[in-house]
Design a protein around this motif. Sequence first.
Motif, short mmCIF file in Angstrom:
data_model
loop_
_atom_site.label_atom_id
_atom_site.label_comp_id
_atom_site.label_asym_id
_atom_site.label_seq_id
_atom_site.Cartn_x
_atom_site.Cartn_y
_atom_site.Cartn_z
N GLN A 207 3.58 21.64 -6.90
CA GLN A 207 4.97 21.22 -6.77
C GLN A 207 5.92 22.41 -6.95
O GLN A 207 6.90 22.55 -6.24
CB GLN A 207 5.29 20.14 -7.81
CG GLN A 207 4.67 18.80 -7.44
CD GLN A 207 4.96 17.73 -8.48
OE1 GLN A 207 5.08 18.01 -9.66
NE2 GLN A 207 5.07 16.49 -8.02
N SER B 150 6.32 17.39 -2.76
CA SER B 150 7.63 16.97 -3.26
C SER B 150 7.57 16.79 -4.76
O SER B 150 6.58 16.35 -5.33
CB SER B 150 8.02 15.65 -2.59
OG SER B 150 7.28 14.58 -3.12
N SER B 151 8.69 17.15 -5.41
CA SER B 151 8.69 17.19 -6.87
C SER B 151 9.32 15.96 -7.48
O SER B 151 9.55 15.91 -8.69
CB SER B 151 9.44 18.43 -7.36
OG SER B 151 8.75 19.59 -6.94
N ASP B 152 9.61 14.96 -6.65
CA ASP B 152 10.31 13.81 -7.21
C ASP B 152 9.36 12.74 -7.72
O ASP B 152 9.76 11.63 -8.03
CB ASP B 152 11.28 13.22 -6.18
CG ASP B 152 10.56 12.84 -4.90
OD1 ASP B 152 9.36 13.16 -4.80
OD2 ASP B 152 11.19 12.22 -4.04
N VAL B 153 8.10 13.09 -7.82
CA VAL B 153 7.13 12.16 -8.39
C VAL B 153 6.40 12.87 -9.53
O VAL B 153 6.00 14.02 -9.36
CB VAL B 153 6.11 11.70 -7.32
CG1 VAL B 153 4.95 10.96 -7.97
CG2 VAL B 153 6.78 10.82 -6.27
N ALA C 231 3.49 10.81 -2.33
CA ALA C 231 3.73 12.24 -2.56
C ALA C 231 2.56 13.06 -2.02
O ALA C 231 2.72 14.08 -1.37
CB ALA C 231 3.92 12.51 -4.05
N ASP D 232 3.46 5.53 -5.31
CA ASP D 232 4.31 6.71 -5.43
C ASP D 232 3.49 7.99 -5.36
O ASP D 232 3.80 8.91 -4.62
CB ASP D 232 5.08 6.68 -6.77
CG ASP D 232 6.28 5.77 -6.69
OD1 ASP D 232 6.55 5.24 -5.58
OD2 ASP D 232 6.93 5.56 -7.71
N HIS E 267 11.21 8.68 0.38
CA HIS E 267 11.08 8.44 -1.05
C HIS E 267 10.71 7.00 -1.31
O HIS E 267 10.57 6.21 -0.39
CB HIS E 267 12.40 8.81 -1.74
CG HIS E 267 12.70 10.27 -1.63
ND1 HIS E 267 13.80 10.85 -2.15
CD2 HIS E 267 12.00 11.27 -1.05
CE1 HIS E 267 13.80 12.15 -1.89
NE2 HIS E 267 12.71 12.42 -1.21
#
Lengths: 194, 194
Positions: free
Chosen positions: B138, B144-147, A184, A180, A191
């Motif tokens: 981020q 990307s901020s989803d991690v 990123a 993950d 994702h």
Amino acid sequence: MDARRRQILDAARRCFVRNGFHATSMQDLLAEARLSAGAVYRYFSGKEAIIGAIASEALAEVAEAFAERDGERPPGLDDIVDLVLRGEGPSLAASRESAGLLVQIWAEALRSPSLAARLQEVVDEVRVLISGMVARHQEQGRLSSDVPPERVADALIALVDGFVVRRAVYGDADPEAFRDGLRALMGASHHRRT
Amino acid sequence: MDARRRQILDAARRCFVRNGFHATSMQDLLAEARLSAGAVYRYFSGKEAIIGAIASEALAEVAEAFAERDGERPPGLDDIVDLVLRGEGPSLAASRESAGLLVQIWAEALRSPSLAARLQEVVDEVRVLISGMVARHQEQGRLSSDVPPERVADALIALVDGFVVRRAVYGDADPEAFRDGLRALMGASHHRRT
DNA sequence: TGGCGCGGAAGGAACGCTCGTTCTACGTTG
DNA sequence: CAACGTAGAACGAGCGTTCCTTCCGCGCCA
């Protein structure tokens, strides 16, 4: 008897994982193998030889783990890392033990030219394989082509080595979480896969 | 006399870099320090203590190297690696010697709980700093901020550790080339800076 | 002031121990 | 009975550590 040799090597591996190459005495090893000194020295010329054999086996496992993935076209470069790490069974750095052994081999290679040479050999081999994967990605335009694939391969190898360190030293490391973070980092917009 | 202590530690460091912790004998160390046994044992309780002191110093250097970069906002995440690696002077893993020492510390930490604890401490500290840098990236939408930033930080740390391994074991490693590979890996479109 | 003696730092021989290795005698098997 | 593989005691070397001795510089007292 080949089984005797295996018995000795297995015991040695357990000892080395537990205590390191230099901190395990022959007598530790003999006790672990439930064999006498005379028996062991029939199969190996000495401690150095046993260390060498263990290291060689471990490195061979590494090379094999990479080789058997050759030709596969991972969906993303970020998958290369766990492509290798995930090797089925107790292979490579999948287990903390193997990772620890690898760290010890690195340390030992700092003072053993022969081990360093063997290590270099394996790394070169792996580098070629990874470079191939990278090149294929570049051809497909998934990766900018203005950097020699070897350099990208080096970065990937560092990633794997770094993961090995984490596994061995800092305790368990979750490949899933690692990927993950990696994903990123790579700025990919895709994702995490479920 | 503090200078004596330094003299001993400097000699020990040279010995350990050359031969590893366990393969250097006290007598090697005494000879290197040009001191007698009695003198050394006045300042350190034993070999273990000297190893501990050397390791502690090295880890402190690492922590310091990261800490003094805190707050900086590197142009790209790929720059984080050589932000640290490039530390001016003979710091951190800049030299092959320090990198080798670090590898040995990892190996030693596998069997020394106290060293492992100290190591864990330093890593946690570094992780916080790097996570902060990542979080800032981020916020700016560069990442990307989803991690969770910690995961990205872990990947970056692995990268650095991997580079250390390369430096120490596989011979010299060119930070410039390394960053090129890394940059390509990250899918960034910006090319190498002149 | 000059000689003495004290305290801490360094020297280095010696210790006990454990290391890796060797050797000889024994048991087992074909 | 011959041959082989194993056990385990024994060995010298070298380990980390200890401890007694020596050295040196400073203060004290006659």
